[in-house]
Scaffold this active site. Structure first.
Site, PDB file in Angstrom:
ATOM      1  N   LYS A  31       0.704  -1.367  -0.001  1.00 49.35           N
ATOM      2  CA  LYS A  31      -0.008   0.092   0.145  1.00 49.35           C
ATOM      3  C   LYS A  31       0.904   1.373   0.144  1.00 49.35           C
ATOM      4  O   LYS A  31       0.254   2.300  -0.353  1.00 49.35           O
ATOM      5  CB  LYS A  31      -1.098   0.046   1.247  1.00 49.35           C
ATOM      6  CG  LYS A  31      -1.939  -1.219   0.894  1.00 49.35           C
ATOM      7  CD  LYS A  31      -3.191  -1.058   1.828  1.00 49.35           C
ATOM      8  CE  LYS A  31      -4.201  -2.125   1.604  1.00 49.35           C
ATOM      9  NZ  LYS A  31      -3.916  -3.463   1.634  1.00 49.35           N
TER      10      LYS A  31
HETATM   11  C1  LIG Z   1      -4.252  -4.605   1.185  1.00 47.48           C
HETATM   12  C2  LIG Z   1      -3.731  -5.675   1.124  1.00 47.48           C
HETATM   13  C3  LIG Z   1      -3.944  -6.820   0.403  1.00 47.48           C
HETATM   14  C4  LIG Z   1      -5.174  -6.820  -0.704  1.00 47.48           C
HETATM   15  O1  LIG Z   1      -5.043  -5.848  -1.750  1.00 47.48           O
HETATM   16  P1  LIG Z   1      -6.349  -5.076  -2.254  1.00 47.48           P
HETATM   17  O2  LIG Z   1      -5.995  -4.299  -3.331  1.00 47.48           O
HETATM   18  O3  LIG Z   1      -7.282  -4.755  -1.244  1.00 47.48           O
HETATM   19  O4  LIG Z   1      -6.938  -6.450  -3.303  1.00 47.48           O
HETATM   20  C5  LIG Z   1      -3.225  -7.872   0.148  1.00 47.48           C
HETATM   21  N1  LIG Z   1      -1.922  -8.174   0.573  1.00 47.48           N
HETATM   22  C6  LIG Z   1      -1.672  -7.234   1.548  1.00 47.48           C
HETATM   23  C7  LIG Z   1      -0.356  -7.240   2.666  1.00 47.48           C
HETATM   24  C8  LIG Z   1      -2.461  -5.943   1.780  1.00 47.48           C
HETATM   25  O5  LIG Z   1      -1.914  -4.726   2.810  1.00 47.48           O
END
Ligand SMILES: *Cc1c(COP(=O)(O)O)cnc(C)c1O
Length: 463
Positions: free
Chosen positions: A113
Site C-alpha cells: 500500500k
Molecule cells: C491490502 C492488502 C492486500 C489486498 O489488496 P487489495 O487491493 O485490497 O486487493 C493484500 N495483501 C496485503 C499485505 C495488503 O495490505
C-alpha cells in the site's frame, strides 16, 4: 484525460477534481473515459527508464491538470531508493525459471500500500497548496491501510490524519508502527471496540454533512482513482524487468481483497501491456474466487467473513470490483447500477463468457496452504514470504502455464505477520534495519469509547 462514473453519470471530471474525492455523486467509481494505448515503440522506449520516470510516462497519460515538470519532480521525490530500499523500487526476485516475486513491500510500512499511498501524500499536499485548502483525513484501520496513510501524510502541509483502530487488537508491531509517529498532524485514536465499530464511527461522522463540511473531512480509501493509477506502474515495471522483447507475455498472480491491486493490472492490460493472465488469489474469504468460477457475486455478512492469517484480505465486499464489471459489461452504467444496487448478482452466461477475454483466472487458499507454501518457498527457493504473498504463490503454482513467465506480487514482508511465520517455520522473521526495537518507542495514541460524539469532539479540538 477525463473521468466518468461507473453508474451511468457521464459528467466528465478532471484528475485533480476527483483526486480528493471518494465515490462519484451517483454512488459509482471513477474511471477514465478510455484507456490510453501503449504501442510497441513506446514500450520499447520505456525499457531502461528509472521507476520514477516510467511512472511519469504512464501517469502523464492520465493527468493533464498538473504541469509536467511538477508531476515529474513529485514522482522523482516519491520513488527513491532511500524510501523503497532499492534502485529498482520494485525488483523482481526470481524463484525458478519462469517464476518470480515482484517486491512491492519495501516502503516505510512494509506492505504494497505504500506504493500508492506515498504518491497520494505528495499529490494531496500539492493540490491542497494550489487550492489554498486544508483536509482532515478520517479513517478506520485494522492494520496496513492506516499505517500506510499515516506514513504518507506525516509532516505534509495542509493535511491532518485521524485514524481509528480497535484498541488492543492490532499486532504489537502494527501498533508500534502507527503509535510511534510523533508528527503533530497524525492523530491515532484507539477505540475500545472492534474494527466494525471504528468503521461505523467513520460512517456516522461522514454522514453528518454539516460537520463534514465545517471540518473538511476527507478519506484515503481504496477506491481512490489516484491510488489505483499509481499501482498500474509496477505492472509495467515488472513486465519490463521480466522480458527482453515486447513479443513476450507474462502473467501476474495478485493476492486480493478489495480488488484494488489486481484492478490496476486490469488497467495495465487494457492499455496494451502484454499480460496473458491476471490470477486473483483469495484466502478463505473467497468472494472473488467464487465470482470468477461461477459469475455469481455474493457480498458476505460479518458472520461469514472469517478472521484469517492473511488478515489484509479479510473482506466481505470487494470495493474496487465494480470498475472491472463496468468494463466487462461494455461500460453499461445502467446495468452496473442495477447489479450493484443489491448485495448479490449473477451474470448471464453470455456476460460470464466474456471474462476469458479479459484474462482473469482465480483460486483460493487456506491457513494450511499458507503454512505449507511458506515452508516450501523457503526450502525450495531460500525465500521467506509473508502470509498474503503465500496465498498468491499457492494459487500461482496451481494456475501456472509453463510457457508463460508468472510474476507473483509480494504484498507484505514477513516481519509484519510474525506469529504465522513462527507457526510455519519455528523462527522469527527478520526485521528491516531500524525497526528492531520499534515496540519500545514512546507511543502517541488517545483511547476513546465507541462513541461518535467523543470522536467528533476530539477532531474539533485538534484541527
Ligand atoms: C491490502 C492488502 C492486500 C489486498 O489488496 P487489495 O487491493 O485490497 O486487493 C493484500 N495483501 C496485503 C499485505 C495488503 O495490505
Amino acid at each position: 484525460m477525463r473521468y466518468i462514473s461507473t453508474r451511468g453519470d457521464k459528467t466528465e471530471r478532471r484528475f485533480c477534481e476527483i483526486l480528493l474525492e471518494g465515490l462519484a455523486p451517483d454512488g459509482g467509481l471513477y474511471l477514465p473515459v478510455s484507456y490510453p494505448q501503449v504501442d510497441d515503440a513506446t514500450l520499447t522506449k520505456w525499457r531502461g527508464l528509472s521507476y520514477a520516470d516510467l511512472a511519469f510516462e504512464i501517469l502523464s497519460l492520465y493527468i493533464d491538470d498538473i504541469p509536467a515538470e511538477d508531476l515529474r519532480a513529485l514522482l522523482r521525490r516519491t520513488y527513491t531508493q532511500e524510501v523503497f530500499g532499492t534502485p529498482e523500487i520494485t525488483p523482481l526476485k526470481p524463484l525458478e525459471p519462469g517464476l518470480a516475486l515482484e517486491a512491492l513491500s519495501n516502503g516505510p510500512t512494509l506492505a504494497f500500500k505504500d506504493m500508492a499511498m506515498q504518491l497520494l501524500g505528495g499529490l494531496f499536499e500539492y493540490e491542497l497548496k494550489r487550492r489554498g485548502e486544508t483536509l482532515n483525513i478520517l479513517g478506520a484501520t485494522s492494520g496496513d491501510t492506516g499505517s500506510a496513510a499515516e506514513y504518507a501524510m506525516r509532516g505534509k502541509a495542509g493535511v491532518n490524519v485521524f485514524m481509528l483502530s480497535p484498541h488492543g487488537r492490532m499486532s504489537p508491531f502494527q501498533q508500534a508502527q502507527m503509535f510511534s509517529l510523533q508528527d503533530a498532524n497524525i492523530h491515532n485514536i484507539a477505540v475500545t471496540g472492534v474494527f466494525d465499530d471504528c468503521q461505523d464511527i467513520v460512517k456516522a461522522v461522514s454522514n453528518d454533512l454539516d460537520f463534514k463540511r465545517r471540518h473538511k473531512i476527507g478519506t484515503v480509501n481504496s477506491i481512490n482513482w489516484a491510488r489505483l493509477l499509481a499501482q498500474v506502474v509496477y505492472y509495467f515495471a515488472g513486465y519490463l524487468q521480466a522480458t527482453k522483447t515486447n513479443e513476450e507475455k507474462v502473467s501476474f498472480t495478485v493476492p486480493s481483497g478489495n480488488f484494488g491491486n489486481v484492478c490496476a493490472g486490469h488497467v495495465a492490460r487494457m492499455m496494451g501491456l502484454p499480460i496473458d493472465k491476471l490470477v486473483v488469489a483469495t484466502n478463505e474469504n473467497d468472494v472473488l474466487d467464487e465470482f470468477f468460477r461461477s459469475g455469481a457475486y455474493r457480498v458476505r455478512g460479518a458472520a461469514d467473513t472469517y478472521e484469517t492469517s492473511s488478515p489484509s484480505m479479510d473482506i466481505s465486499k470487494a470495493s474496487n470490483f465494480e470498475r472491472f464489471v463496468f468494463d466487462l459489461l461494455g461500460r453499461d452504467g445502467a446495468r452496473v447500477k442495477a447489479l450493484f444496487g443489491g448485495t448479490e448478482f449473477k451474470l448471464s452466461d453470455e456476460e460470464f463468457a466474456r471474462i476469458q477475454r479479459f484474462g482473469f483466472q482465480s483460486g483460493s487458499s487456506t491457513h494450511a496452504d499458507r503454512l505449507a507454501t511458506i515452508r516450501s518457498c523457503r526450502e525450495n527457493y531460500g525465500q521467506l514470504i509473508d502470509t498474503h504473498t503465500a496465498d498468491g504463490l499457492k494459487v500461482a503454482q496451481q494456475r501456472r502455464d509453463p510457457a508463460v513467465t508468472m510474476i507473483v506480487l509480494e504484498t507484505a514482508l514477513p516481519a509484519k505477520f510474525a506469529a504465522t511465520i513462527v507457526e510455519a517455520l519455528g523462527i522469527e522473521p527478520p526485521r528491516p534495519a531500524g525497526l528492531e526495537n520499534i515496540e519500545a518507542l514512546p507511543k502517541r495514541v488517545t483511547v476513546l469509547p465507541v462513541d461518535v460524539q467523543a470522536v467528533k469532539t476530539f477532531i474539533e479540538t485538534h484541527v
